[in-house]
Enzyme design. Structure first.
Site, PDB file in Angstrom:
ATOM      1  N   LYS A  56      50.426  31.739  46.729  1.00 10.40           N
ATOM      2  CA  LYS A  56      50.949  31.272  45.449  1.00 10.40           C
ATOM      3  C   LYS A  56      51.991  30.163  45.583  1.00 10.40           C
ATOM      4  O   LYS A  56      52.177  29.366  44.651  1.00 10.40           O
ATOM      5  CB  LYS A  56      51.551  32.439  44.671  1.00 10.40           C
ATOM      6  N   GLU A 207      36.447  41.054  43.472  1.00  9.79           N
ATOM      7  CA  GLU A 207      37.324  41.710  42.511  1.00  9.79           C
ATOM      8  C   GLU A 207      37.370  43.206  42.784  1.00  9.79           C
ATOM      9  O   GLU A 207      36.416  43.774  43.322  1.00  9.79           O
ATOM     10  CB  GLU A 207      36.805  41.521  41.079  1.00  9.79           C
ATOM     11  N   ASP A 213      36.562  41.556  35.329  1.00 11.24           N
ATOM     12  CA  ASP A 213      36.462  40.651  34.188  1.00 11.24           C
ATOM     13  C   ASP A 213      35.738  39.346  34.521  1.00 11.24           C
ATOM     14  O   ASP A 213      34.964  38.830  33.705  1.00 11.24           O
ATOM     15  CB  ASP A 213      37.854  40.350  33.612  1.00 11.24           C
ATOM     16  N   SER A 307      44.745  36.497  50.915  1.00  7.28           N
ATOM     17  CA  SER A 307      45.633  35.802  49.981  1.00  7.28           C
ATOM     18  C   SER A 307      47.108  36.149  50.106  1.00  7.28           C
ATOM     19  O   SER A 307      47.964  35.356  49.704  1.00  7.28           O
ATOM     20  CB  SER A 307      45.180  36.052  48.540  1.00  7.28           C
TER      21      SER A 307
END
Length: 325
Positions: A56, A207, A213, A307
Site C-alpha cells: 500500500k 479472494e 464480490d 501483498s
C-alpha cells in the site's frame, strides 16, 4: 469511441520513477518445495518487506507526492482497515504534512498502533453499520483535506502496479500472475503492468470465499454488492469492487478463484515454516490458491504478489497455532 483507461503502463512506469529511493524494491523469493507442490516455477514478490509492511505504501506515496504545496499544507485524509492507513500516514510524514485516518473499530490493534505511530489522527467507525467512504469524504470536506482513497484513484492504482513491474523486470516474462483482490487496486495496477509488457500473461485474482464480490461482479458483468464479509482476511473484507478498479479489472483480469479461511491459515503456516516469512491473511490468499490447487493447472512460470505481512504476534499465533497440516 475509445475510452481512455484510468491507468496505463506509462503511468506505472512514471510511478516507479517517483518511488525510486523512497519505496523498497522488495525481494523475490523462490522455494523448491513450493515449486514441487504447485507443479510450476513460482516467483514470490514479497511486499511484506515493503515500508509499512505492505504494498500500500507504493500507491499512497505516489498519490500524495503529486499534491500541490497548498494541498499538503492542509493535510490528507484516508479510510482503511489498516495497511492503507499506515501507508498514507507514513507518506504524509515523509512529505511533511499531517494525516487523518478513518479506521474500523475492529481494525487489527497492530495496524492501528502503527498508524498512530506514524503520527496520524485516527477516527473510528463501525464497519458493519457505517459507510467509511461517506465518513471520509465528509471529514475531508469539513477540514479541507486531500482525500487519498485506498484504491479508487488512478495514481494509487499506478503505484500499486509497480510491484508487478519490478517482479517482471527482475525475473523476466511470466505465464501467469496471481494477486489478492480486495478493492481491486493492486490487481488493476498489476494487470496493467503485466499485460502492458506481456499481453499473453494470465492474470488471476484471489479472494476469500466469504468476500467474493469481485468474482460475482465479473460473472454479472457489473459491480455486485454483498454483505460486509466476515473473514480473517481483513484487508479483503469489502462488499463491492471499486468503480475505477472494476473498469480496469473487467478488461484485464482473466479469472478470480476463492479460498477459505482455513486454507488461508494453512498458507500462512506454510509461509512461516517453509519460507521463513510472516504473511498476513490477505497476503496469503494467492499462496493458499497455489497450495490447494484452486488456481487450477499452472503454466510453467508463475508470479505471485504476497501483498503484506502486518499481523501481530498474538493474532498470528491464534491463527496458525496447531499441528502442521
Amino acid at each position: 469511441m475509445t475510452t481512455t483507461p484510468p491507468v496505463t503502463l506509462d503511468d506505472v512506469r512514471d510511478a516507479a520513477a517517483r518511488l525510486k529511493g523512497v519505496a523498497h524494491r522488495t525481494p523475490v523469493l523462490r522455494s523448491r518445495t513450493l515449486d514441487a507442490l504447485a507443479g510450476a516455477e513460482i516467483f514470490l514478490k514479497c511486499e511484506n518487506f515493503q515500508r509499512v509492511g505492505a504494498f500500500k505504501f507504493r500507491g499512497a506515496y505516489n498519490a500524495a507526492s503529486r499534491l500541490t504545496p497548498e494541498q499538503l499544507s492542509r493535510g490528507v485524509a484516508a479510510y482503511s482497515s489498516g495497511n492503507h492507513a499506515q501507508a498514507v500516514a507514513l507518506a504524509a510524514r515523509e512529505l511533511g504534512t499531517t494525516a487523518v485516518i478513518v479506521m474500523p473499530e475492529d481494525a487489527p490493534p497492530s495496524k492501528r498502533a502503527a498508524t498512530a505511530g506514524y503520527g496520524a489522527e485516527i477516527v473510528t467507525y463501525d464497519r458493519y453499520t457505517e459507510d467509511r467512504v461517506a465518513i471520509g469524504e465528509a471529514l475531508a470536506a469539513e477540514r479541507g483535506l486531500a482525500l487519498i482513497p485506498p484504491y479508487e484513484h488512478p495514481h494509487v492504482m499506478a503505484g500499486q502496479g509497480t510491484a508487478a513491474l519490478e517482479l517482471l523486470e527482475e525475473v523476466g516474462e511470466l505465464d501467469a500472475l496471481l494477486t489478492p483482490v480486495g478493492g481491486g487496486g493492486l490487481m488493476a495496477g498489476s494487470a496493467t503492468a503485466a499485460k502492458g509488457l506481456h499481453p499473453g500473461i494470465r492474470t488471476v485474482g484471489v479472494e476469500p470465499e466469504a468476500g467474493d464480490d469481485t468474482k460475482r461482479s465479473l460473472a454479472a458483468g457489473r459491480r455486485v454488492s454483498i454483505p460486509v464479509p466476515r473473514t480473517i482476511a481483513d484487508g479483503q473484507a469489502l462488499h463491492t469492487p471499486g468503480e475505477l478498479t472494476f473498469s480496469v479489472n473487467t478488461r484485464l483480469l482473466d479469472e478470480v478463484v476463492l479460498v477459505t479461511d482455513d486454507e488461508i491459515r494453512d498458507a500462512m503456516r506454510f509461509a512461516f515454516e517453509r519460507l521463513k516469512i510472516v504473511v498476513e491473511p490477505s497476503g496469503a490468499t494467492p499462496l493458499a490458491a497455489l497450495l490447494t490447487g484452486r488456481a487450477g493447472a499452472l503454466p510453467p512460470r508463475v508470479g505471485v504478489v504476497i501483498s503484506g505481512g502486518n499481523i501481530d504476534a498474538g493474532r498470528f499465533a491464534e491463527l496458525c497455532g496447531g499441528a502442521t497440516p
